[in-house]
Motif scaffolding. Sequence first.
Motif, PDB file in Angstrom:
ATOM      1  N   ALA A 141       0.862  -1.092   0.104  1.00  0.00           N
ATOM      2  CA  ALA A 141      -0.051  -0.071   0.112  1.00  0.00           C
ATOM      3  C   ALA A 141       0.907   1.178  -0.061  1.00  0.00           C
ATOM      4  N   GLY A 142       2.031   1.171  -0.633  1.00  0.00           N
ATOM      5  CA  GLY A 142       2.951   2.450  -0.774  1.00  0.00           C
ATOM      6  C   GLY A 142       4.245   2.008  -0.514  1.00  0.00           C
ATOM      7  N   ALA A 143       4.573   0.884   0.091  1.00  0.00           N
ATOM      8  CA  ALA A 143       6.062   0.477   0.238  1.00  0.00           C
ATOM      9  C   ALA A 143       6.573   1.534   1.514  1.00  0.00           C
ATOM     10  N   ALA A 144       7.855   2.511   0.973  1.00  0.00           N
ATOM     11  CA  ALA A 144       8.327   3.162   2.120  1.00  0.00           C
ATOM     12  C   ALA A 144       7.385   4.376   2.199  1.00  0.00           C
ATOM     13  N   LEU A 145       6.273   4.739   1.439  1.00  0.00           N
ATOM     14  CA  LEU A 145       5.489   5.727   1.854  1.00  0.00           C
ATOM     15  C   LEU A 145       4.374   5.384   2.966  1.00  0.00           C
ATOM     16  N   PRO A 146       4.420   5.604   4.159  1.00  0.00           N
ATOM     17  CA  PRO A 146       3.732   5.292   5.228  1.00  0.00           C
ATOM     18  C   PRO A 146       1.944   5.665   4.798  1.00  0.00           C
ATOM     19  N   THR A 147       1.247   5.082   4.538  1.00  0.00           N
ATOM     20  CA  THR A 147      -0.439   4.810   4.266  1.00  0.00           C
ATOM     21  C   THR A 147      -1.303   4.210   5.290  1.00  0.00           C
ATOM     22  N   VAL A 148      -1.274   3.103   5.226  1.00  0.00           N
ATOM     23  CA  VAL A 148      -2.244   2.360   6.232  1.00  0.00           C
ATOM     24  C   VAL A 148      -1.538   2.650   7.729  1.00  0.00           C
ATOM     25  N   ASP A 149      -0.295   2.702   7.772  1.00  0.00           N
ATOM     26  CA  ASP A 149       0.104   3.103   9.509  1.00  0.00           C
ATOM     27  C   ASP A 149      -0.271   4.334   9.603  1.00  0.00           C
ATOM     28  N   LEU A 150      -0.235   5.434   8.634  1.00  0.00           N
ATOM     29  CA  LEU A 150      -0.512   6.666   9.160  1.00  0.00           C
ATOM     30  C   LEU A 150      -1.814   6.876   9.626  1.00  0.00           C
ATOM     31  N   LEU A 151      -2.937   6.026   8.906  1.00  0.00           N
ATOM     32  CA  LEU A 151      -4.249   6.057   9.209  1.00  0.00           C
ATOM     33  C   LEU A 151      -4.453   5.059  10.696  1.00  0.00           C
ATOM     34  N   ASP A 152      -3.683   4.170  10.828  1.00  0.00           N
ATOM     35  CA  ASP A 152      -4.010   3.199  12.186  1.00  0.00           C
ATOM     36  C   ASP A 152      -3.208   3.864  13.390  1.00  0.00           C
ATOM     37  N   HIS A 153      -2.071   4.521  13.231  1.00  0.00           N
ATOM     38  CA  HIS A 153      -1.214   4.767  14.392  1.00  0.00           C
ATOM     39  C   HIS A 153      -1.221   6.489  14.644  1.00  0.00           C
ATOM     40  N   ASN A 154      -0.703   7.148  13.531  1.00  0.00           N
ATOM     41  CA  ASN A 154      -0.887   8.549  13.567  1.00  0.00           C
ATOM     42  C   ASN A 154      -2.154   9.248  13.865  1.00  0.00           C
ATOM     43  N   LEU A 155      -3.131   8.897  13.225  1.00  0.00           N
ATOM     44  CA  LEU A 155      -4.307   9.703  13.029  1.00  0.00           C
ATOM     45  C   LEU A 155      -5.490   8.881  13.878  1.00  0.00           C
ATOM     46  N   LEU A 156      -5.311   7.997  14.850  1.00  0.00           N
ATOM     47  CA  LEU A 156      -5.944   7.382  15.524  1.00  0.00           C
ATOM     48  C   LEU A 156      -6.930   8.035  16.365  1.00  0.00           C
ATOM     49  N   GLY A 157      -8.291   7.746  16.307  1.00  0.00           N
ATOM     50  CA  GLY A 157      -9.189   8.541  16.744  1.00  0.00           C
ATOM     51  C   GLY A 157      -9.797   9.821  16.171  1.00  0.00           C
ATOM     52  N   SER A 158      -9.153  10.121  14.986  1.00  0.00           N
ATOM     53  CA  SER A 158      -9.660  11.175  14.104  1.00  0.00           C
ATOM     54  C   SER A 158     -10.480  10.633  13.114  1.00  0.00           C
ATOM     55  N   GLU A 159     -11.374  11.393  12.633  1.00  0.00           N
ATOM     56  CA  GLU A 159     -12.257  11.242  11.489  1.00  0.00           C
ATOM     57  C   GLU A 159     -11.567  11.511  10.407  1.00  0.00           C
ATOM     58  N   VAL A 160     -11.630  10.607   9.456  1.00  0.00           N
ATOM     59  CA  VAL A 160     -11.040  10.601   8.153  1.00  0.00           C
ATOM     60  C   VAL A 160     -12.030  11.263   7.376  1.00  0.00           C
TER      61      VAL A 160
END
Length: 338
Positions: A141-160
């Motif tokens: 889902a993007g290799a070196a580019l953080p995509t799923v991790d960005l949503l799962d961890h960094n933005l946890l609790g926010s509504e996308v």
Amino acid sequence: MELCRVAIAGFGAVGRSTAGLLLDRRARYRDVYGVEVRLVAVCASRAGLVDPAGLEPERFDDLEPGLSGPDVIEASGADVLIEAGPSDHRTGRPGLAYLERALSGGRDAIVISKGALARDGARLRALARRSAATIKVSGAAGAALPTVDLLDHNLLGSEVLGVEGVLNATTNYLLDAMMARGVGFEAALREAQAGGFAESDPRDDVEGWDTARKLVILAGFGLGAELSISDLEVRGIQSVTEEQIAGWRSDGLVPKLVGRLWRDEAGAFRGGVGVDAYPLTDPLARLPGKTKAIRVTTDGMGEIVAIGCGAEPLATASAALKDFEHILAARAGRLRPA
């Protein structure tokens, strides 16, 4: 010390890079997680190696005919499967067969190839839930580019509220060459193929299907939105004309092939792939060459932009082993499984 046995299905450039990097990092896994990591099996399309005592790099060129397939991985006793093989995007195989067997048996899975995830991601997530296994997909889902991790961890609790991304390096290189250097599409494509980062048959990239699959994976594994390729309107860059390029240049705009997810009036996610042109002040306009990016718009954190460009196949191998460390950390009780 706890033992973690790893198997790799798919032993091309990415699988071999992942295997070598995994073995290079064994001391780190011992020191940080208290785990002895052992590579116990590798499978190519028609050959492989299995050794419960562990494989070393000097054996990688001596694959044994016939040692391939889900039965080989299961017999190896692996705790974690890294699936790095090619796949038929219409059927998801051969990766789908490996993943079905691993997840059904409670083995954690790290997925690099996109076919099985884009075709059958919802069912694979359900298999993982039933067996209490973990499935991680950064490499797909993007290799070196953080995509799923960005949503799962960094933005946890926010509504996308929405996601847009330049998710395919080949098309970004081609459009950049056409805009910045005035190179025609065919000449730019020959450059990319000579550089080894465009396929001999480039249709998957230039027609937008690679971006579409990544978008479906991101929607399902990052947002819980069950989209399929058929739900997306997909338009690539193959029809971009010299007149359009000249017009964008005159208007101070930069074209990018973008995958986009947005919420409809009912709050459900919808998606599409196509060429959009951005003003020079936009971060997505300032992506040179093979660089990729993702922008996430949220209710509370505003817009978050991540930009990345890593050399392949190391970047994809590193993304897979980032997933592996998340699994090790979860097993050690340091992190919630994503």
